[in-house]
Design a protein around this motif. Sequence first.
Motif, PDB file in Angstrom:
ATOM      1  N   ARG A   1       7.516   2.293  -1.385  1.00  0.00           N
ATOM      2  CA  ARG A   1       8.237   1.713  -1.470  1.00  0.00           C
ATOM      3  C   ARG A   1       8.361   0.979  -2.909  1.00  0.00           C
ATOM      4  O   ARG A   1       7.583   1.424  -3.842  1.00  0.00           O
ATOM      5  CB  ARG A   1       7.733   0.319  -0.879  1.00  0.00           C
ATOM      6  CG  ARG A   1       8.057   0.334   0.682  1.00  0.00           C
ATOM      7  CD  ARG A   1       8.686   0.173   1.690  1.00  0.00           C
ATOM      8  NE  ARG A   1       8.791  -0.580   3.346  1.00  0.00           N
ATOM      9  CZ  ARG A   1       9.251   1.859   3.729  1.00  0.00           C
ATOM     10  NH1 ARG A   1       9.100   2.419   3.082  1.00  0.00           N
ATOM     11  NH2 ARG A   1       9.359   0.615   4.313  1.00  0.00           N
TER      12      ARG A   1
ATOM     13  N   GLU B   1       7.026   6.382   3.575  1.00  0.00           N
ATOM     14  CA  GLU B   1       7.068   4.686   3.151  1.00  0.00           C
ATOM     15  C   GLU B   1       6.103   4.129   1.961  1.00  0.00           C
ATOM     16  O   GLU B   1       5.865   3.104   1.167  1.00  0.00           O
ATOM     17  CB  GLU B   1       4.896   4.815   4.004  1.00  0.00           C
ATOM     18  CG  GLU B   1       5.386   5.114   5.432  1.00  0.00           C
ATOM     19  CD  GLU B   1       5.824   3.406   6.137  1.00  0.00           C
ATOM     20  OE1 GLU B   1       5.095   2.323   5.600  1.00  0.00           O
ATOM     21  OE2 GLU B   1       6.292   4.092   7.400  1.00  0.00           O
TER      22      GLU B   1
ATOM     23  N   THR C   1       5.468  10.576   5.445  1.00  0.00           N
ATOM     24  CA  THR C   1       4.712   9.508   4.579  1.00  0.00           C
ATOM     25  C   THR C   1       5.486   9.240   3.369  1.00  0.00           C
ATOM     26  O   THR C   1       5.319   8.329   2.806  1.00  0.00           O
ATOM     27  CB  THR C   1       3.495  10.365   3.798  1.00  0.00           C
ATOM     28  OG1 THR C   1       2.562  10.770   5.380  1.00  0.00           O
ATOM     29  CG2 THR C   1       2.830   9.730   3.045  1.00  0.00           C
TER      30      THR C   1
ATOM     31  N   SER D   1       7.382  -6.493  -1.206  1.00  0.00           N
ATOM     32  CA  SER D   1       7.959  -5.579  -0.804  1.00  0.00           C
ATOM     33  C   SER D   1       9.368  -5.962  -0.702  1.00  0.00           C
ATOM     34  O   SER D   1      10.392  -6.282  -0.138  1.00  0.00           O
ATOM     35  CB  SER D   1       7.249  -5.379   0.708  1.00  0.00           C
ATOM     36  OG  SER D   1       7.586  -3.808   1.638  1.00  0.00           O
TER      37      SER D   1
ATOM     38  N   PRO E   1      12.600   0.695   0.359  1.00  0.00           N
ATOM     39  CA  PRO E   1      12.143   2.384   0.206  1.00  0.00           C
ATOM     40  C   PRO E   1      12.417   3.056  -1.074  1.00  0.00           C
ATOM     41  O   PRO E   1      13.705   2.445  -1.241  1.00  0.00           O
ATOM     42  CB  PRO E   1      12.588   3.084   1.605  1.00  0.00           C
ATOM     43  CG  PRO E   1      12.848   1.956   2.649  1.00  0.00           C
ATOM     44  CD  PRO E   1      13.477   0.921   1.612  1.00  0.00           C
TER      45      PRO E   1
ATOM     46  N   SER F   1       2.719   2.992  -2.836  1.00  0.00           N
ATOM     47  CA  SER F   1       2.642   2.827  -1.116  1.00  0.00           C
ATOM     48  C   SER F   1       2.076   1.867   0.210  1.00  0.00           C
ATOM     49  O   SER F   1       1.083   1.993  -0.531  1.00  0.00           O
ATOM     50  CB  SER F   1       1.937   4.442  -1.011  1.00  0.00           C
ATOM     51  OG  SER F   1       1.406   5.201   0.151  1.00  0.00           O
ATOM     52  N   ALA F   2       2.768   1.767   1.329  1.00  0.00           N
ATOM     53  CA  ALA F   2       2.629   1.068   2.447  1.00  0.00           C
ATOM     54  C   ALA F   2       1.405   1.648   3.257  1.00  0.00           C
ATOM     55  O   ALA F   2       1.002   1.033   3.229  1.00  0.00           O
ATOM     56  CB  ALA F   2       3.942   0.763   3.180  1.00  0.00           C
ATOM     57  N   ASP F   3       0.659   2.629   3.135  1.00  0.00           N
ATOM     58  CA  ASP F   3      -0.505   3.867   3.571  1.00  0.00           C
ATOM     59  C   ASP F   3      -0.807   3.816   2.468  1.00  0.00           C
ATOM     60  O   ASP F   3      -2.362   4.458   2.823  1.00  0.00           O
ATOM     61  CB  ASP F   3       0.674   5.574   3.621  1.00  0.00           C
ATOM     62  CG  ASP F   3       0.871   4.806   5.003  1.00  0.00           C
ATOM     63  OD1 ASP F   3       1.394   3.421   5.532  1.00  0.00           O
ATOM     64  OD2 ASP F   3       1.886   5.967   5.045  1.00  0.00           O
TER      65      ASP F   3
END
Length: 246
Positions: free
Chosen positions: A137, A135, A132, A145, A148, A171-173
Amino acid sequence: MLLVEAGHAVEVRQNLLPATLARDGVVLIQEASVAEVRALLDRWTVPVGHPHQVAEGLTVIAPRMGTGDGDNNEAGFTELPLLPHTDRSLHAQPPSVLATLMLAPARAGGSATLVDGSRVLTLVRHWAEDATIAELRLRTATGRSGPPLVEFTPGHARIRYRDDRVAGPYSADGRTDLVAEIRRLIVDTTRSLHLGSGDGYLVHNHRFMHGRTAFTGDRSIVRFLARVNSDHPYAWLNRGFPFASS
């Protein structure tokens, strides 16, 4: 020139500087000249260029006319505060070593700030798994984007961080709570450092974030960017700092 362990009144011998930097991530510099710091770095690193440099790997950072409110990556050349960051965070290969040397302190304000990213990462892992965290960035002001925030490699981690008008964390999540926690931890673990003329610090740029408070007056500081020689015993500093992945 004196080299001193951060938080301790222990002098660091010059031949032990790479080992101390590998262990602590930071070494303080006292009573030094630009030439002395340059010579110290030249023994085990190579300079890394920067668009604002005045000599290879060397930039003089002081307020400039016409830099406005800090847009276009030039906040460093104003009297504005700089939030903790790693240098060249959006660059393909950021420098692994950064040193600063104060030429002229500010009339008021302008304290240096330091944050140990290794400590922040340890605390963040109480909140999230490594997958997590990976993810997270950097996202530029244009919405692109970027790299990381934390790059995990076998046995090492490397941090890239900034949070300003050029780029910031996301957060890409969709874990906005995790981004907020990182920001909180950075604030909570920031320590301030007063630098007089001839004082400075040397940090592992993949581990330590640095910044400054707002100031008034003609504060002038020299920044050195470098990478450890590829044949040096501590060349692994170019990959990051020791960190066991979960």
